[in-house]
Design a protein around this motif. Structure first.
Motif, PDB file in Angstrom:
ATOM      1  N   ASN A   1       3.880   2.379  -4.824  1.00  0.00           N
ATOM      2  CA  ASN A   1       4.116   3.819  -4.732  1.00  0.00           C
ATOM      3  C   ASN A   1       3.124   4.494  -3.794  1.00  0.00           C
ATOM      4  O   ASN A   1       3.468   5.426  -3.072  1.00  0.00           O
ATOM      5  CB  ASN A   1       4.043   4.453  -6.125  1.00  0.00           C
ATOM      6  CG  ASN A   1       5.375   4.415  -6.840  1.00  0.00           C
ATOM      7  OD1 ASN A   1       6.285   5.159  -6.505  1.00  0.00           O
ATOM      8  ND2 ASN A   1       5.501   3.527  -7.812  1.00  0.00           N
ATOM      9  N   THR A   2       1.887   4.017  -3.814  1.00  0.00           N
ATOM     10  CA  THR A   2       0.890   4.555  -2.887  1.00  0.00           C
ATOM     11  C   THR A   2       1.295   4.252  -1.449  1.00  0.00           C
ATOM     12  O   THR A   2       1.165   5.099  -0.558  1.00  0.00           O
ATOM     13  CB  THR A   2      -0.500   3.964  -3.190  1.00  0.00           C
ATOM     14  OG1 THR A   2      -0.834   4.195  -4.563  1.00  0.00           O
ATOM     15  CG2 THR A   2      -1.562   4.610  -2.312  1.00  0.00           C
ATOM     16  N   LEU A   3       1.800   3.049  -1.224  1.00  0.00           N
ATOM     17  CA  LEU A   3       2.302   2.699   0.110  1.00  0.00           C
ATOM     18  C   LEU A   3       3.453   3.615   0.522  1.00  0.00           C
ATOM     19  O   LEU A   3       3.505   4.102   1.660  1.00  0.00           O
ATOM     20  CB  LEU A   3       2.790   1.247   0.105  1.00  0.00           C
ATOM     21  CG  LEU A   3       1.861   0.164   0.660  1.00  0.00           C
ATOM     22  CD1 LEU A   3       2.528  -1.191   0.536  1.00  0.00           C
ATOM     23  CD2 LEU A   3       1.486   0.457   2.100  1.00  0.00           C
ATOM     24  N   MET A   4       4.377   3.856  -0.408  1.00  0.00           N
ATOM     25  CA  MET A   4       5.498   4.747  -0.124  1.00  0.00           C
ATOM     26  C   MET A   4       5.007   6.135   0.267  1.00  0.00           C
ATOM     27  O   MET A   4       5.479   6.731   1.238  1.00  0.00           O
ATOM     28  CB  MET A   4       6.422   4.844  -1.351  1.00  0.00           C
ATOM     29  CG  MET A   4       7.238   3.591  -1.613  1.00  0.00           C
ATOM     30  SD  MET A   4       7.992   3.599  -3.268  1.00  0.00           S
ATOM     31  CE  MET A   4       9.019   5.063  -3.159  1.00  0.00           C
ATOM     32  N   ASN A   5       4.023   6.643  -0.483  1.00  0.00           N
ATOM     33  CA  ASN A   5       3.503   7.973  -0.193  1.00  0.00           C
ATOM     34  C   ASN A   5       2.794   8.023   1.154  1.00  0.00           C
ATOM     35  O   ASN A   5       2.813   9.037   1.843  1.00  0.00           O
ATOM     36  CB  ASN A   5       2.558   8.418  -1.307  1.00  0.00           C
ATOM     37  CG  ASN A   5       3.287   8.700  -2.609  1.00  0.00           C
ATOM     38  OD1 ASN A   5       4.459   9.036  -2.597  1.00  0.00           O
ATOM     39  ND2 ASN A   5       2.600   8.548  -3.718  1.00  0.00           N
ATOM     40  N   SER A   6       2.173   6.912   1.517  1.00  0.00           N
ATOM     41  CA  SER A   6       1.507   6.846   2.814  1.00  0.00           C
ATOM     42  C   SER A   6       2.519   6.925   3.949  1.00  0.00           C
ATOM     43  O   SER A   6       2.345   7.686   4.909  1.00  0.00           O
ATOM     44  CB  SER A   6       0.700   5.543   2.913  1.00  0.00           C
ATOM     45  OG  SER A   6       0.077   5.438   4.174  1.00  0.00           O
ATOM     46  N   TYR A   7       3.592   6.151   3.853  1.00  0.00           N
ATOM     47  CA  TYR A   7       4.640   6.220   4.874  1.00  0.00           C
ATOM     48  C   TYR A   7       5.294   7.609   4.886  1.00  0.00           C
ATOM     49  O   TYR A   7       5.644   8.140   5.947  1.00  0.00           O
ATOM     50  CB  TYR A   7       5.699   5.146   4.617  1.00  0.00           C
ATOM     51  CG  TYR A   7       5.290   3.770   5.078  1.00  0.00           C
ATOM     52  CD1 TYR A   7       5.108   3.495   6.435  1.00  0.00           C
ATOM     53  CD2 TYR A   7       5.080   2.734   4.164  1.00  0.00           C
ATOM     54  CE1 TYR A   7       4.727   2.230   6.864  1.00  0.00           C
ATOM     55  CE2 TYR A   7       4.709   1.467   4.589  1.00  0.00           C
ATOM     56  CZ  TYR A   7       4.525   1.222   5.941  1.00  0.00           C
ATOM     57  OH  TYR A   7       4.140  -0.025   6.368  1.00  0.00           O
ATOM     58  N   SER A   8       5.452   8.194   3.700  1.00  0.00           N
ATOM     59  CA  SER A   8       6.035   9.528   3.618  1.00  0.00           C
ATOM     60  C   SER A   8       5.179  10.550   4.362  1.00  0.00           C
ATOM     61  O   SER A   8       5.698  11.424   5.062  1.00  0.00           O
ATOM     62  CB  SER A   8       6.180   9.949   2.151  1.00  0.00           C
ATOM     63  OG  SER A   8       6.605  11.294   2.039  1.00  0.00           O
ATOM     64  N   SER A   9       3.848  10.434   4.223  1.00  0.00           N
ATOM     65  CA  SER A   9       2.945  11.354   4.912  1.00  0.00           C
ATOM     66  C   SER A   9       3.068  11.234   6.427  1.00  0.00           C
ATOM     67  O   SER A   9       2.819  12.185   7.167  1.00  0.00           O
ATOM     68  CB  SER A   9       1.498  11.085   4.486  1.00  0.00           C
ATOM     69  OG  SER A   9       1.326  11.350   3.109  1.00  0.00           O
TER      70      SER A   9
ATOM     71  N   ASN B   1       9.620   9.312  -7.577  1.00  0.00           N
ATOM     72  CA  ASN B   1       8.767   9.428  -6.396  1.00  0.00           C
ATOM     73  C   ASN B   1       9.592   9.307  -5.117  1.00  0.00           C
ATOM     74  O   ASN B   1       9.415  10.074  -4.163  1.00  0.00           O
ATOM     75  CB  ASN B   1       7.689   8.344  -6.437  1.00  0.00           C
ATOM     76  CG  ASN B   1       6.612   8.551  -5.394  1.00  0.00           C
ATOM     77  OD1 ASN B   1       6.224   9.673  -5.100  1.00  0.00           O
ATOM     78  ND2 ASN B   1       6.119   7.455  -4.833  1.00  0.00           N
ATOM     79  N   LEU B   2      10.513   8.342  -5.108  1.00  0.00           N
ATOM     80  CA  LEU B   2      11.390   8.160  -3.950  1.00  0.00           C
ATOM     81  C   LEU B   2      12.233   9.412  -3.711  1.00  0.00           C
ATOM     82  O   LEU B   2      12.377   9.871  -2.569  1.00  0.00           O
ATOM     83  CB  LEU B   2      12.290   6.949  -4.166  1.00  0.00           C
ATOM     84  CG  LEU B   2      13.298   6.635  -3.060  1.00  0.00           C
ATOM     85  CD1 LEU B   2      12.586   6.317  -1.745  1.00  0.00           C
ATOM     86  CD2 LEU B   2      14.207   5.478  -3.471  1.00  0.00           C
ATOM     87  N   ALA B   3      12.772   9.972  -4.793  1.00  0.00           N
ATOM     88  CA  ALA B   3      13.583  11.186  -4.665  1.00  0.00           C
ATOM     89  C   ALA B   3      12.742  12.342  -4.125  1.00  0.00           C
ATOM     90  O   ALA B   3      13.208  13.140  -3.292  1.00  0.00           O
ATOM     91  CB  ALA B   3      14.185  11.565  -6.017  1.00  0.00           C
ATOM     92  N   THR B   4      11.507  12.458  -4.592  1.00  0.00           N
ATOM     93  CA  THR B   4      10.607  13.509  -4.109  1.00  0.00           C
ATOM     94  C   THR B   4      10.374  13.373  -2.609  1.00  0.00           C
ATOM     95  O   THR B   4      10.364  14.366  -1.866  1.00  0.00           O
ATOM     96  CB  THR B   4       9.259  13.440  -4.857  1.00  0.00           C
ATOM     97  OG1 THR B   4       9.484  13.593  -6.258  1.00  0.00           O
ATOM     98  CG2 THR B   4       8.316  14.538  -4.382  1.00  0.00           C
TER      99      THR B   4
END
Length: 505
Positions: A213-221, A249-252
């Protein structure tokens, strides 16, 4: 107000990269009976203590003097509950009490104290405590707790030095890497987040759902949605069990990217999960469906939530009201509010504020005032958020005199309750703009005097007062005396302006 920020910051705790998730909350294990500690009268006594100076020791000693036992695992349960509700000083006092009664602290207890000291007295104090420990107590847990403290304070140099020491001692774990990843994410160093995840893979250090999830948030940023989706594919390929918070988290992430169709697909997957019994999952669904303007999804999940849980609590109604407000469904909003109000055992002003805010945004001042009257009839009191909403409404409608009445109410409440309150910058700017544009000396004077009574005057407000006087041609010797008597610092720009328009006294 952005509902998503309010709701999802707490709802998606398992999927976010907040540093507080990496505290030492689960270091010390407690038995299943400790889960019931909220029901015990000792916990009720402890949780009822107010402020940071509550007499925890006196409460415990009184309990013992009554001939009642205090078991260690129960105390640890109380500590974890107090930490959950941010009563850190009380939690430290409980640890002190255990130690003073001759009970040896475990490595996990030491780790908890390091975390608590950092929160209450600062990271330097936590560091000092760590250094004072015997070498046998400097374990993976205590090193990890100190590392977390450094990461929370974004002390990158100390983090890396301690991490290298942990590597030397073979204390590095998944938790340590998660701390580092969150630090790099908070600093905007996204490539380093990716490097850390790759390093874990190379060293065969388990990568759990939090890491992904942290990786996902990093790519999202980085606005790299394809990167986010690659992480999801990798999770599936690695056999990682995807929990509801990951879908949320993905939906967000999709919502932030404006990809509402994909967001709804992720939420549909969340809804289809077996044995969905977490109240927060339902609340996340409601909040996120509202952000995609999916009213059908909001109403469907609301029915499911009420079916899954026999009692609908205030926090659930709050999320639903915010969702309906975001959707602009005034009829449903009013109906939901009345349903809550008719059955609630504890009156929560925040729920009334949602309805008032919605009415004010629609220009329905009379309806908003009627809700205010209902608040008073319930024996409740408007909070500062409530008062500022009315201030903002009247200022935007060029009625500063009516807005000032609510400033007076707020100031009176501060004095009566001895509470802290600062006018929000947004509302302050509206007041100042209104006064300066209309050269409203009387208005700014009343405003200034009200805020001065509760020590809420700053340089910007003082500058506005003077500028309004200058614009109205009201600077005289009496005003000069007041400037000196008040002793509030002016900006250099305003000082120069005063020098130009009048002679010094």
């Amino acid at each position: 107000m952005e509902m998503g920020k309010k709701a999802c910051s707490s709802i998606l705790w398992r999927a976010t990269s907040s540093m507080r998730r990496l505290s030492t909350a689960t270091v010390t294990k407690t038995s299943s009976s400790a889960v019931k500690d909220k029901e015990t009268s000792l916990y009720r006594r402890l949780s009822a203590l107010g402020g940071s100076d509550g007499k925890v020791t006196d409460t415990l000693n009184e309990w013992v003097s009554e001939g009642k036992a205090v078991r260690r695992f129960e105390i640890i349960g109380y500590i974890n509950q107090l930490r959950k509700y941010k009563k850190y000083e009380h939690a430290i006092q409980l640890l002190d009490w255990i130690e003073k009664r001759g009970r040896k602290l475990t490595h996990g207890d030491h780790a908890i104290r390091i975390d608590l000291l950092s929160k209450v007295k600062g990271v330097a104090n936590a560091e000092q405590y760590f250094n004072s420990l015997k070498e046998s107590s400097k374990t993976k847990e205590t090193y990890g707790a100190l590392l977390n403290c450094y990461c929370q304070e974004k002390m990158a140099d100390k983090v890396m030095a301690l991490f290298k020491e942990m590597e030397r001692l073979k204390f590095v774990s998944t938790l340590a890497y998660k701390n580092l990843m969150c630090l790099r994410l908070s600093l905007g160093e996204h490539k380093k987040v990716h490097q850390l995840a790759q390093e874990m893979k190379q060293k065969n250090i388990p990568r759990d759902v939090f890491v992904y999830n942290t990786l996902m948030n990093s790519y999202s940023s980085l606005k790299d949605i394809e990167g986010v989706e690659r992480v999801m594919k990798e999770m599936n390929a690695e056999g990682i069990q995807i929990d509801w918070a990951t879908y949320a988290n993905l939906a967000t992430i999709y919502v932030k990217a404006g990809q509402f169709d994909k967001a709804n697909s992720a939420l549909t997957e969340l809804e289809k999960m077996d044995n969905l019994r977490d109240r927060e999952a339902f609340l996340a669904l409601i909040s996120l469906y509202a952000q995609t303007s999916n009213s059908l999804g909001v109403n469907r999940v609301w029915k499911s939530l009420k079916s899954a849980f026999p009692k609908t609590i205030n926090s659930s109604y709050l999320i639903m009201l915010r969702a309906l407000s975001r959707l602009g469904d005034m009829d449903a909003l009013k109906k939901c509010y009345e349903e809550w109000e008719s059955a609630c055992s504890i009156y929560d002003i925040r729920l009334a504020n949602v309805l008032i805010d919605a009415y004010l945004k629609q220009g329905m001042i009379k309806d908003a005032e009627l809700v205010g009257e209902r608040i008073k009839k319930r024996g409740a009191k408007p909070d500062f958020r409530n008062l500022e909403m009315f201030m903002t409404f009247y200022l935007k409608n060029q009625q500063p005199d009516l807005a000032l009445k609510y400033v007076d109410i707020a100031a009176s409440n501060v004095k009566a309750e001895k509470s802290d309150w600062k006018l929000s910058q947004e509302t302050l700017n509206l007041f100042l703009k209104c006064f300066e544009e209309k050269k409203n000396v009387d208005g700014v004077e009343k405003f200034y005097n009200s805020l001065k009574q509760v020590d809420c005057v700053n340089t910007k407000l003082y500058d506005s007062l003077l500028r309004t006087y200058i614009a109205a041609g009201r600077i005289d010797s009496q005003m000069h005396k007041r400037i000196k008597d008040d002793g509030i610092e002016m900006s250099s720009e305003t000082k120069k302006l005063l020098e130009r328009v009048c002679c010094p006294s």
